[in-house]
Design an enzyme around this catalytic site. Structure first.
Site, short mmCIF file in Angstrom:
data_model
loop_
_atom_site.label_atom_id
_atom_site.label_comp_id
_atom_site.label_asym_id
_atom_site.label_seq_id
_atom_site.Cartn_x
_atom_site.Cartn_y
_atom_site.Cartn_z
CE LYS A 117 -4.15 -0.12 0.68
NZ LYS A 117 -5.41 -0.37 -0.05
N1 GLU Z 1 -7.00 -0.31 -3.29
C1 GLU Z 1 -7.82 -1.41 -3.59
C2 GLU Z 1 -7.85 -2.27 -2.21
O1 GLU Z 1 -7.48 -1.98 -1.09
C3 GLU Z 1 -7.24 -2.16 -4.78
C4 GLU Z 1 -5.93 -2.39 -4.74
C5 GLU Z 1 -5.47 -3.15 -6.28
O2 GLU Z 1 -6.11 -3.00 -7.01
O3 GLU Z 1 -4.21 -3.18 -6.59
O4 GLU Z 1 -8.10 -3.21 -2.24
#
Ligand code: GLU
Length: 427
Positions: A117
């Site tokens: 993240k």
């Molecule tokens: N931000 C989204 C999540 O928390 C998607 C992450 C992604 O598609 O890599 O799942």
């Protein structure tokens, strides 16, 4: 030297959300009697990058210092994957917690990724489009050696969208000297983005509703739904609920809330938000205090905004039979216990909102192969992956006599543990 995993120090990443994520992991790991070496290893992220950089505002003489982060929790299973969030209070601990959740999420639905993240501590609503673009390009440069199609693949999260992902792709591609669509997902289709990515999280979440409703004996037709958050996730979850025959009776966002006992016209509300930027002032529904949402008389509750909103203070007020978690970490551990003891069936975030990263995976595969799928193929494969994961998690929950969150985490942690044991320790 053996170390009790409970003694491991995580001062570097300390934050309420990180403590919550580790406590949740420890609780499930203890329940699984997880090997203590593995438990200790998984409690902290493998890599964490913290950067600060200058950012020129539209007013040319103003240069601010901005904080940014990218955390990769687990590099065992393949590249790492996870969104980038823009928010005024993002910090390393929050990003580390969310990276850990991404590891479980990817493992639960069987994607070949570890969790990551990223975040930038800015309020995107207070910036012009040109400013958001400049922040994005400079942040991408700061983390450029950390990301890549077979290293770490960002995506949208809170406060970011397909435009931001397009700028990440362009900045990265410019610097490596060729077009590299697979470095990021959630891009505009013109840049190698996939169709149906924007809808994926909300759609994937609600694709689990029929199975969840059958399990708890709830009739979907006419069921009343309340949704917190009317961004990417909330909007498409609302639309999908309406398509299933539910009545979306309430939605809230940062500007306010709307209520209509006979069911809101979701497309009309979406068009209004597109035009005005928020729910407040929508003419064809009653205004509602967002603070009242969780206590509403309804069958289905969908938190689809930020973390830590269902707490020990409001969990006992929840009247819904089913909670579908669209947001990451919306329910605190204490609130979870209250919901469980009140018989509320919670489809946890790591399972419920995995549709987003699943379609991100499809996008990455399409980019690597330069071969694009149709919307119907994507929707069908998404539904299949989500529903298979749901029924596997439900089986674990029945067999192990645990709630769905514990069962989902057990599934994810087992998969990661198998991979770790198969790889062994180097050297
Ligand atoms: N931000 C989204 C999540 O928390 C998607 C992450 C992604 O598609 O890599 O799942």
């Amino acid at each position: 030297m053996s170390e009790n995993p409970k003694d491991a120090t995580e001062l570097e990443w300390d934050s309420p959300l990180y403590r919550e994520a580790v406590a949740q992991f420890d609780r499930v790991a203890d329940r699984m009697s997880l090997d203590s070496n593995i438990q200790s290893r998984l409690r902290t992220p493998q890599r964490a990058l913290s950067v600060t950089f200058p950012f020129r505002r539209d007013e040319y003489d103003t240069v601010e210092t901005v904080f940014g982060y990218r955390v990769q929790h687990l590099l065992t299973m393949g590249p790492t994957k996870g969104g980038i969030r823009y928010a005024h209070d993002v910090n390393l601990g929050e990003v580390a917690a969310l990276a850990m959740l991404m590891t479980w999420k990817c493992a639960i639905v069987g994607l070949p990724f570890g969790g990551a993240k990223g975040g930038v501590r800015i309020d995107p609503r207070a910036l012009s489009r040109a400013e958001v673009q400049r922040v994005t390009r400079r942040y991408t440069m700061e983390i450029i050696n950390f990301i890549g199609p077979d290293q770490d693949i960002p995506a949208p999260d809170l406060g970011t969208d397909e435009h931001v992902m397009g700028w990440v792709m362009d900045t990265y591609s410019t610097h490596v000297g060729h077009s590299e669509p697979a470095v990021v997902t959630g891009k505009p289709p013109a840049l190698g983005g996939t169709v149906a990515r924007r809808e994926a999280t909300g759609r994937g979440l609600v694709s689990l509703l029929p199975a969840a409703a059958t399990h708890v004996g709830l009739k979907i037709d006419g069921a009343r739904v309340a949704i917190q958050g009317f961004g990417n996730v909330g909007q498409f979850a609302a639309l999908a609920c309406e398509q299933l025959g539910c009545k979306v009776i309430a939605v809230t966002d940062v500007t306010g809330g709307l209520f209509d006992e006979s069911g809101l016209d979701v497309e009309k509300v979406m068009a209004f938000v597109e035009e005005t930027g928020g729910l407040v002032g929508f003419p064809d529904a009653d205004a509602m205090d967002p603070a009242e949402l969780f206590a509403l008389d309804c069958e289905i509750l969908i938190p689809a905004a930020i973390g830590g909103v269902i707490t020990a203070a409001n969990a006992a007020d929840v009247k819904a039979k089913v909670v579908l978690e669209g947001a990451n970490g919306p329910t605190t551990g204490a609130a979870d216990d209250i919901l469980n003891s009140n018989g509320v069936f919670v489809v946890p975030d790591v399972l419920g909102n995995a549709g987003g990263v699943t379609v991100s995976y499809f996008e990455w595969v399409q980019d690597l192969q330069n071969y694009f799928w149709s919307e119907s193929e994507i929707v069908a494969r998404l539904r299949e992956i989500m529903n298979r994961a749901f029924s596997e998690v439900l089986d674990i929950s029945i067999r192990e006599k645990v709630d769905m969150r514990t069962a989902a985490l057990m599934k994810g942690i087992w998969r990661v543990t198998d991979a770790k044991l198969a790889r062994g320790v180097y050297p």
